[in-house]
Design a protein around this motif. Structure first.
Motif, PDB file in Angstrom:
ATOM      1  N   VAL A  25      75.010  45.872  22.939  1.00 30.77           N
ATOM      2  CA  VAL A  25      74.022  44.974  22.334  1.00 30.77           C
ATOM      3  C   VAL A  25      74.231  43.560  22.864  1.00 30.77           C
ATOM      4  O   VAL A  25      73.277  42.870  23.210  1.00 30.77           O
ATOM      5  CB  VAL A  25      74.086  45.017  20.794  1.00 30.77           C
ATOM      6  N   LEU A  26      75.476  43.128  22.969  1.00 35.71           N
ATOM      7  CA  LEU A  26      75.760  41.796  23.515  1.00 35.71           C
ATOM      8  C   LEU A  26      75.280  41.702  24.958  1.00 35.71           C
ATOM      9  O   LEU A  26      74.630  40.724  25.337  1.00 35.71           O
ATOM     10  CB  LEU A  26      77.253  41.475  23.435  1.00 35.71           C
ATOM     11  N   ARG A  27      75.573  42.714  25.764  1.00 34.96           N
ATOM     12  CA  ARG A  27      75.126  42.701  27.169  1.00 34.96           C
ATOM     13  C   ARG A  27      73.611  42.578  27.246  1.00 34.96           C
ATOM     14  O   ARG A  27      73.086  41.778  28.018  1.00 34.96           O
ATOM     15  CB  ARG A  27      75.583  43.974  27.882  1.00 34.96           C
ATOM     16  N   LEU A  28      72.909  43.311  26.425  1.00 34.62           N
ATOM     17  CA  LEU A  28      71.445  43.257  26.420  1.00 34.62           C
ATOM     18  C   LEU A  28      70.940  41.912  25.900  1.00 34.62           C
ATOM     19  O   LEU A  28      69.918  41.409  26.362  1.00 34.62           O
ATOM     20  CB  LEU A  28      70.875  44.406  25.594  1.00 34.62           C
ATOM     21  N   THR A  29      71.668  41.340  24.966  1.00 36.35           N
ATOM     22  CA  THR A  29      71.306  40.016  24.451  1.00 36.35           C
ATOM     23  C   THR A  29      71.389  38.976  25.555  1.00 36.35           C
ATOM     24  O   THR A  29      70.551  38.083  25.648  1.00 36.35           O
ATOM     25  CB  THR A  29      72.243  39.625  23.290  1.00 36.35           C
ATOM     26  N   LEU A  30      72.389  39.113  26.409  1.00 35.86           N
ATOM     27  CA  LEU A  30      72.609  38.134  27.480  1.00 35.86           C
ATOM     28  C   LEU A  30      71.874  38.477  28.770  1.00 35.86           C
ATOM     29  O   LEU A  30      71.976  37.743  29.744  1.00 35.86           O
ATOM     30  CB  LEU A  30      74.104  38.009  27.759  1.00 35.86           C
ATOM     31  N   GLU A  35      67.964  30.289  31.457  1.00 33.40           N
ATOM     32  CA  GLU A  35      67.295  29.388  30.513  1.00 33.40           C
ATOM     33  C   GLU A  35      67.385  29.926  29.097  1.00 33.40           C
ATOM     34  O   GLU A  35      67.596  29.172  28.149  1.00 33.40           O
ATOM     35  CB  GLU A  35      65.822  29.196  30.895  1.00 33.40           C
ATOM     36  N   ALA A  36      67.225  31.243  28.940  1.00 34.05           N
ATOM     37  CA  ALA A  36      67.304  31.855  27.611  1.00 34.05           C
ATOM     38  C   ALA A  36      68.707  31.735  27.040  1.00 34.05           C
ATOM     39  O   ALA A  36      68.880  31.625  25.831  1.00 34.05           O
ATOM     40  CB  ALA A  36      66.883  33.313  27.673  1.00 34.05           C
ATOM     41  N   ASN A  37      69.710  31.738  27.905  1.00 30.50           N
ATOM     42  CA  ASN A  37      71.093  31.674  27.448  1.00 30.50           C
ATOM     43  C   ASN A  37      71.629  30.254  27.333  1.00 30.50           C
ATOM     44  O   ASN A  37      72.725  30.055  26.818  1.00 30.50           O
ATOM     45  CB  ASN A  37      71.989  32.501  28.370  1.00 30.50           C
ATOM     46  N   ALA A  38      70.872  29.275  27.800  1.00 29.39           N
ATOM     47  CA  ALA A  38      71.298  27.884  27.676  1.00 29.39           C
ATOM     48  C   ALA A  38      71.431  27.566  26.193  1.00 29.39           C
ATOM     49  O   ALA A  38      70.570  27.891  25.394  1.00 29.39           O
ATOM     50  CB  ALA A  38      70.290  26.960  28.340  1.00 29.39           C
ATOM     51  N   GLY A  39      72.518  26.979  25.825  1.00 28.89           N
ATOM     52  CA  GLY A  39      72.728  26.646  24.429  1.00 28.89           C
ATOM     53  C   GLY A  39      73.415  27.743  23.635  1.00 28.89           C
ATOM     54  O   GLY A  39      73.719  27.559  22.467  1.00 28.89           O
ATOM     55  N   ARG A  40      73.656  28.870  24.246  1.00 28.17           N
ATOM     56  CA  ARG A  40      74.414  29.933  23.595  1.00 28.17           C
ATOM     57  C   ARG A  40      75.855  29.822  24.072  1.00 28.17           C
ATOM     58  O   ARG A  40      76.178  30.229  25.185  1.00 28.17           O
ATOM     59  CB  ARG A  40      73.861  31.312  23.948  1.00 28.17           C
ATOM     60  N   TRP A  41      76.706  29.294  23.241  1.00 33.86           N
ATOM     61  CA  TRP A  41      78.102  29.098  23.610  1.00 33.86           C
ATOM     62  C   TRP A  41      78.723  30.394  24.122  1.00 33.86           C
ATOM     63  O   TRP A  41      79.424  30.407  25.134  1.00 33.86           O
ATOM     64  CB  TRP A  41      78.897  28.569  22.409  1.00 33.86           C
ATOM     65  N   TYR A  42      78.465  31.475  23.450  1.00 32.23           N
ATOM     66  CA  TYR A  42      79.101  32.747  23.802  1.00 32.23           C
ATOM     67  C   TYR A  42      78.632  33.294  25.146  1.00 32.23           C
ATOM     68  O   TYR A  42      79.295  34.134  25.732  1.00 32.23           O
ATOM     69  CB  TYR A  42      78.904  33.786  22.700  1.00 32.23           C
TER      70      TYR A  42
END
Length: 101
Positions: A25-30, A35-42
């Motif tokens: 699920v994490l892999r699919l989230t990332l 641009e979509a991941n900008a601001g996601r610390w993790y």
């Protein structure tokens, strides 16, 4: 709706039931754009930190603020909100995996 399952994330809407590992699920989230991941610390955290996040998610997918504070300190995340964003993103992706996106 995403609930805890022994192996990770269970996505179910009453018709569709699928199980995914938290790391999947994490892999699919990332999997989105930078641009979509900008601001996601993790998104830029180490693989070890991502692994610990997934383990924590498997143990408790809906943690209290105190649990998120503890995880934030353990992972040296900038804030509890960074951890909250991780959990929110995991919940949304689990819903999408079951066709609610």
């Amino acid at each position: 709706m995403a609930t805890r399952s022994g192996s990770g994330v269970l996505s179910s809407d009453g018709l569709c039931v699928r199980s995914f590992s938290a790391s999947e699920v994490l892999r699919l989230t990332l999997a989105g754009s930078e641009e979509a991941n900008a601001g996601r610390w993790y998104a830029t955290a180490s693989e070890a930190a991502k692994g610990k996040l997934c383990e924590a998610y498997k143990l408790e997918p809906y943690p209290t603020d105190a649990q998120m504070d503890k995880l934030s300190r353990a992972l040296r995340a900038p804030s509890r909100e960074c951890i909250r964003t991780f959990y929110h993103s995991m919940h949304v992706k689990a819903q999408e995996l079951c066709g609610h996106g």
